[in-house]
Write a protein that holds these residues in place. Structure first.
Motif, PDB file in Angstrom:
ATOM      1  N   THR A 294       0.838  -1.202   0.000  1.00  0.00           N
ATOM      2  CA  THR A 294       0.000   0.000   0.000  1.00  0.00           C
ATOM      3  C   THR A 294       0.873   1.253   0.000  1.00  0.00           C
ATOM      4  O   THR A 294       0.608   2.212  -0.729  1.00  0.00           O
ATOM      5  N   VAL A 295       1.933   1.226   0.820  1.00  0.00           N
ATOM      6  CA  VAL A 295       2.830   2.384   0.888  1.00  0.00           C
ATOM      7  C   VAL A 295       3.497   2.624  -0.467  1.00  0.00           C
ATOM      8  O   VAL A 295       3.581   3.755  -0.946  1.00  0.00           O
TER       9      VAL A 295
ATOM     10  N   TYR B  75       1.045   4.044  -2.891  1.00  0.00           N
ATOM     11  CA  TYR B  75       0.779   5.445  -2.594  1.00  0.00           C
ATOM     12  C   TYR B  75       1.935   6.320  -3.039  1.00  0.00           C
ATOM     13  O   TYR B  75       1.754   7.340  -3.699  1.00  0.00           O
TER      14      TYR B  75
ATOM     15  N   GLN C  60       2.421   6.818  -6.596  1.00  0.00           N
ATOM     16  CA  GLN C  60       1.164   7.330  -7.163  1.00  0.00           C
ATOM     17  C   GLN C  60       0.602   6.405  -8.246  1.00  0.00           C
ATOM     18  O   GLN C  60       0.152   6.862  -9.305  1.00  0.00           O
TER      19      GLN C  60
ATOM     20  N   TYR D 118      -2.024   4.781  -8.106  1.00  0.00           N
ATOM     21  CA  TYR D 118      -3.493   4.704  -8.046  1.00  0.00           C
ATOM     22  C   TYR D 118      -4.130   5.600  -9.098  1.00  0.00           C
ATOM     23  O   TYR D 118      -5.344   5.685  -9.173  1.00  0.00           O
ATOM     24  N   LYS D 119      -3.310   6.286  -9.908  1.00  0.00           N
ATOM     25  CA  LYS D 119      -3.897   7.200 -10.894  1.00  0.00           C
ATOM     26  C   LYS D 119      -4.406   6.429 -12.109  1.00  0.00           C
ATOM     27  O   LYS D 119      -4.181   5.227 -12.228  1.00  0.00           O
ATOM     28  N   LYS D 120      -5.084   7.155 -13.001  1.00  0.00           N
ATOM     29  CA  LYS D 120      -5.651   6.527 -14.177  1.00  0.00           C
ATOM     30  C   LYS D 120      -4.616   5.652 -14.867  1.00  0.00           C
ATOM     31  O   LYS D 120      -3.500   6.080 -15.032  1.00  0.00           O
TER      32      LYS D 120
ATOM     33  N   ARG E 171      -5.793   3.091 -12.914  1.00  0.00           N
ATOM     34  CA  ARG E 171      -5.790   2.086 -11.852  1.00  0.00           C
ATOM     35  C   ARG E 171      -6.612   2.482 -10.626  1.00  0.00           C
ATOM     36  O   ARG E 171      -6.426   1.899  -9.556  1.00  0.00           O
TER      37      ARG E 171
ATOM     38  N   TYR F 293      -7.285   0.358  -7.012  1.00  0.00           N
ATOM     39  CA  TYR F 293      -6.870   0.921  -5.724  1.00  0.00           C
ATOM     40  C   TYR F 293      -7.954   0.697  -4.668  1.00  0.00           C
ATOM     41  O   TYR F 293      -7.665   0.285  -3.544  1.00  0.00           O
ATOM     42  N   PHE F 294      -9.218   0.923  -5.063  1.00  0.00           N
ATOM     43  CA  PHE F 294     -10.311   0.697  -4.102  1.00  0.00           C
ATOM     44  C   PHE F 294     -10.419  -0.789  -3.742  1.00  0.00           C
ATOM     45  O   PHE F 294     -10.624  -1.145  -2.589  1.00  0.00           O
TER      46      PHE F 294
ATOM     47  N   ILE G 245      -7.852  -1.496  -1.209  1.00  0.00           N
ATOM     48  CA  ILE G 245      -8.194  -1.079   0.155  1.00  0.00           C
ATOM     49  C   ILE G 245      -9.094  -2.129   0.805  1.00  0.00           C
ATOM     50  O   ILE G 245      -8.918  -2.483   1.976  1.00  0.00           O
TER      51      ILE G 245
ATOM     52  N   LEU H 284      -6.965  -4.888   1.892  1.00  0.00           N
ATOM     53  CA  LEU H 284      -6.228  -4.515   3.105  1.00  0.00           C
ATOM     54  C   LEU H 284      -7.090  -4.732   4.340  1.00  0.00           C
ATOM     55  O   LEU H 284      -6.662  -5.349   5.326  1.00  0.00           O
TER      56      LEU H 284
ATOM     57  N   ILE I 215      -6.011  -9.289  -9.125  1.00  0.00           N
ATOM     58  CA  ILE I 215      -4.918  -9.742  -9.990  1.00  0.00           C
ATOM     59  C   ILE I 215      -5.360  -9.744 -11.451  1.00  0.00           C
ATOM     60  O   ILE I 215      -4.570  -9.448 -12.346  1.00  0.00           O
TER      61      ILE I 215
ATOM     62  N   MET J 293      -8.015   7.085   3.124  1.00  0.00           N
ATOM     63  CA  MET J 293      -7.365   6.311   2.070  1.00  0.00           C
ATOM     64  C   MET J 293      -8.191   6.314   0.794  1.00  0.00           C
ATOM     65  O   MET J 293      -7.642   6.339  -0.307  1.00  0.00           O
TER      66      MET J 293
ATOM     67  N   ALA K 190       1.782  13.483 -12.378  1.00  0.00           N
ATOM     68  CA  ALA K 190       2.921  13.280 -11.481  1.00  0.00           C
ATOM     69  C   ALA K 190       2.948  11.857 -10.954  1.00  0.00           C
ATOM     70  O   ALA K 190       1.915  11.271 -10.673  1.00  0.00           O
ATOM     71  N   ARG K 191       4.160  11.275 -10.863  1.00  0.00           N
ATOM     72  CA  ARG K 191       4.294   9.925 -10.317  1.00  0.00           C
ATOM     73  C   ARG K 191       5.241   9.902  -9.124  1.00  0.00           C
ATOM     74  O   ARG K 191       5.016   9.182  -8.172  1.00  0.00           O
TER      75      ARG K 191
ATOM     76  N   MET L 258       1.472   7.680   7.519  1.00  0.00           N
ATOM     77  CA  MET L 258       2.354   6.622   8.030  1.00  0.00           C
ATOM     78  C   MET L 258       2.823   6.930   9.445  1.00  0.00           C
ATOM     79  O   MET L 258       2.812   6.064  10.329  1.00  0.00           O
TER      80      MET L 258
END
Lengths: 276, 239
Positions: free
Chosen positions: A162-163, A166, A169, A171-173, A175, A179-180, A183, A186, A264, B123, B134-135, B151
């Protein structure tokens, strides 16, 4: 029958082998002669061509990473961070296998038994029935260890995954949806960990159960109903342990497995992000 | 009148056509993912061997103790969930009855439960607040700061969940000037002893330090504005 189209392939090599001319040593000549004899009869050339065509057709080639193919700048030591999700899957698999073996012997009972102390690990003479697997079956200790450490590695891998997601980044388009789903996975993993923590029915298990029960009871409207459903009433006891067993052994793993397959599959479609 | 199926078919054809056009032009386009099969799979096959070896080794040589059986009548000094849920227990401990001018409007237990939901909410909103191409953390210092805050909060709340141990060790952490001054009569929502204040202040400080550190990195790397777009263009676009 008339000869057609000149000498057959490999004829020169065969002649060299037969007449003993050229640079070849005696051993090489012998090997060559044997090979030519076999080649004449079994047509290895054709097998080789068929094999090459087959490999080309199924596009089998050594993996070339995206960054290598397009000559992007890459920080190779980031790659292990991109296998944390796979690590979580792997530890889930090992936890499932060791868990199935444990479930053959585990008895969800709050009863206590007297047994001799277990080596240097404990000076106690009495244990809850749930943990006597350790002493009573062959390799029971190792089974519990494998299950315990698989679970620890799984939770750690999921948290670090998860870290990583994050911080890069990822989780952006395109994906966001995954990402949800992640969670949800998790939360399910934490649920699996919590229910498993209660199963040995030790002091820590009991009082962790009390914390969970109080949380459920503090919730307005659905609190008491949820406490009755998950913890078997407003006091901890045999019913709590039975419910936790069912949750841990059947309900949560099945849901987790389903959501994991979905997660997956989406990764399969979208591909894994690369370090840039 | 076209049916839905025909419309979808037309749309898919158009998408295909546009993609082919883009490819033919050899213009820059966004990086695709790293294929799972067989590339990531090969990567993972190495992981399998390492993992199985490590798991066997750890299981054999790092035993955990056999616990004493449950005793409902004797509460031990330290009661804990497992390490990955300590933050949740810390939230339950740090929450107190929400009081405004002596009137309790929400019980502390309920607040603790709600705060657990708030964490999950924090979250979930991430993809909605993080926009743009940005990545790297250095390209989006604000999001990196947000992540570091989360964190560090997890770590400090985990520490707060065993606050009684820390109070025994360092008495000053239990000092509560807020309550001594009677301010809790006016407004009270979370614990106000030194340890609880630290466990909220440290993550906020960490977030700001991260933010300004990354801003500084941006400036010394390029010393010009518009850096983010340039980095994105060169790193995330391929021919």
């Amino acid at each position: 029958m008339a000869k057609q189209g000149g000498p057959r392939p490999g004829a020169r090599a065969y002649d060299t082998a037969r007449t003993g001319k050229g640079q070849a040593t005696g051993m090489q000549k012998m090997n060559l002669r044997l090979w030519a004899w076999l080649e004449d009869r079994f047509l290895f050339r054709q097998f080789r061509r068929h094999y090459q065509e087959f490999m080309l057709r199924i596009n089998m080639q050594m993996p070339v990473s995206h960054t290598e193919r397009y000559n992007l700048r890459v920080i190779w030591y980031w790659y292990p961070l991109y296998t944390l999700g796979s690590l979580a899957l792997l530890s889930f698999v090992t936890a499932t296998i060791s868990g199935i073996l444990l479930a053959l012997y585990y008895v969800p009972s709050i009863a206590v038994r007297t047994l001799p102390p277990y080596g240097e690990l404990s000076t106690e003479a009495w244990y809850s029935v749930a943990v006597t697997i350790t002493q009573e079956i062959p390799f029971g200790f190792m089974l519990r260890q494998l299950h315990f450490w698989s679970a620890m590695i799984m939770v750690a891998a999921v948290v670090l995954h998860t870290v990583r997601i994050y911080m890069t980044q990822s989780y952006k388009k395109p994906r966001e949806v995954n990402y949800f789903v992640g969670i949800l996975l998790l939360v399910l993993t934490l649920g699996l960990g919590y229910t498993g923590y209660l199963l040995p029915w030790s002091q820590l298990s009991f009082w962790a159960g009390r914390i969970g029960l109080e949380m459920a009871l503090a919730t307005p409207l659905v609190g008491e109903w949820a406490a009755a459903l998950v913890f078997g009433g407003s006091a901890l006891g045999q019913e709590t342990l039975t419910r936790m067993h069912v949750l841990h052994v059947f309900v949560l793993p099945v849901i987790t497995f389903g959501v994991m397959v979905m997660h997956i599959m989406i990764v399969w479609i979208q591909g894994v992000t690369e370090p840039h | 009148m076209a049916t839905t199926k025909e419309l979808i078919q037309a749309y898919m054809d158009e998408v295909d056509r546009l993609e082919e056009e883009a490819r033919a032009k050899k213009r820059f386009r966004a990086v695709e993912g790293f294929p799972y099969w067989p590339h990531q799979f090969m990567r993972d096959s190495i992981l399998v061997l390492v993992f199985l070896a490590a798991l066997g080794y750890i299981s054999a040589f790092i035993p955990y103790y056999l616990e004493t059986p449950a005793n409902p009548s004797g509460q031990p000094l330290i009661i804990l969930p497992d390490w990955y849920l300590l933050w949740s227990y810390g939230l339950l401990k740090i929450a107190v009855d929400v009081t405004i001018f002596g009137t309790v409007i929400m019980e502390g237990k309920l607040l603790g439960v709600l705060l657990n939901g708030v964490v999950v909410g924090f979250m979930v909103i991430v993809p909605f607040i993080a926009r743009g191409a940005a990545r790297r953390p250095v390209e989006a210092p604000a999001m990196a700061g947000y992540g570091v805050f989360g964190m560090l909060l997890g770590i400090t709340l985990s520490i707060y969940s065993v606050n009684n141990v820390f109070y025994q060790q360092w008495g000053i952490l239990a000092q509560d000037y807020y309550v001594q001054a009677g301010l809790n009569e006016i407004f009270y929502i979370l614990q106000t002893d030194l340890l609880s204040i630290l466990s909220l202040v440290v993550p906020i400080l960490g977030a700001f330090v991260t933010y300004y550190f990354l801003k500084w990195r941006q400036n010394i790397t390029t010393g010009q504005t518009g850096y983010e777009n340039k980095l994105s263009a060169s790193y995330y676009k391929i021919r």
